[in-house]
Design a protein around this motif. Structure first.
Motif, PDB file in Angstrom:
ATOM      1  N   GLN A  31     -13.509   4.664  -1.495  1.00 25.61           N
ATOM      2  CA  GLN A  31     -14.061   3.424  -0.407  1.00 25.61           C
ATOM      3  C   GLN A  31     -12.813   2.509  -0.284  1.00 25.61           C
ATOM      4  N   PHE A  32     -11.630   2.771  -1.097  1.00 27.46           N
ATOM      5  CA  PHE A  32     -10.533   2.410  -0.774  1.00 27.46           C
ATOM      6  C   PHE A  32      -9.281   3.268  -0.229  1.00 27.46           C
ATOM      7  N   HIS A  50      -6.868   0.713  -9.118  1.00 24.70           N
ATOM      8  CA  HIS A  50      -7.672   0.912  -7.868  1.00 24.70           C
ATOM      9  C   HIS A  50      -7.334   2.398  -7.184  1.00 24.70           C
ATOM     10  N   ASP A 103     -10.159   7.261  -8.245  1.00 28.75           N
ATOM     11  CA  ASP A 103     -11.694   7.366  -8.248  1.00 28.75           C
ATOM     12  C   ASP A 103     -12.199   6.284  -7.392  1.00 28.75           C
ATOM     13  N   ASN A 104     -11.545   5.937  -6.185  1.00 26.91           N
ATOM     14  CA  ASN A 104     -11.983   4.885  -5.542  1.00 26.91           C
ATOM     15  C   ASN A 104     -12.028   5.122  -4.050  1.00 26.91           C
ATOM     16  N   SER A 108      -9.139   4.929   3.192  1.00 28.20           N
ATOM     17  CA  SER A 108     -10.621   5.019   3.753  1.00 28.20           C
ATOM     18  C   SER A 108     -10.634   4.668   5.234  1.00 28.20           C
TER      19      SER A 108
END
Ligand SMILES: [Zn+2]
Length: 203
Positions: A50-51, A44, A47-48, A153
């Motif tokens: 939103q996290f 996670h 490349d995440n 985020s």
């Protein structure tokens, strides 16, 4: 609390569910300024946005700049390469027969040598660039792998902050409660807290 978390590995026996998918994880994101921490699978963290977003070092960003520069140089070289080749082709088609004096012949020879030399130097620089590019890419992915710092985020950080505040409020309430019970006689407690009567129903 500042938005800066460090990924830490814990022992297998300390495994806890991931905050996102609840699978057992040995990676903790820890924030010393909270303190705050939660478990997350490594997957996670990649490349995440939103996290989490990785917080790379200055070295990483200079490597990235270097990579861009090499790419640009390589692109412009390729164009030069093509246009000089194009020049060759044009010359072949424009070749006028029966015009060759000794002088012209000599000029042509010199021109050919010059072109050959410049093509060679372009090819040399091009393979040099390829090498440098590959090295810079390796360095960049190395620095990427080494990174342990993350920024949550906006939405994720806000929910962590709210959770911390809630926990702090509950802890404070419990502390006060415990304090009152240990320092106060039960009778005093009753006087201290005057509970409002339940309003009588009018019906
Ligand atoms: Zn997970």
């Amino acid at each position: 609390m500042i938005n800066e978390y460090v990924a830490r590995q814990v022992a297998l026996k300390d495994t806890q569910p991931c905050i996102i998918c609840s699978k057992p994880s040995t990676t903790v994101l820890y924030n010393g300024s909270g303190p705050d921490w939660f478990y997350s699978c490594n997957i996670h963290l990649v490349d995440n946005p939103q996290f989490v977003v990785p917080m790379y070092t200055q070295e990483y960003y200079s490597s990235l700049e270097e990579l861009k520069r090499l790419k640009q140089e390589s692109n412009s070289l390729t164009q030069e390469d093509l246009s000089s080749w194009d020049g060759w082709v044009t010359k072949i088609f424009n070749k006028k027969p029966k015009e060759d004096s000794k002088e012209k012949e000599k000029e042509k020879e010199q021109e050919k040598v010059k072109e050959k030399e410049s093509t060679e130097s372009v090819v040399d620089r091009s393979s040099e660039l390829k090498n440098e590019y590959r090295k810079a890419l390796d360095r960049l992915s190395e620095l990427q792998k080494k990174n342990k710092k993350y920024k949550l985020s906006q939405i994720m950080f806000e929910s962590r902050t709210q959770l911390k505040q809630k926990q702090a409020a509950i802890a404070e309430l419990k502390r006060k409660e415990a304090e009152s019970y240990t320092n106060t006689e039960p009778d005093e407690l009753l006087n201290k807290y005057s509970f409002p009567d339940i309003p009588n129903s009018t019906k």
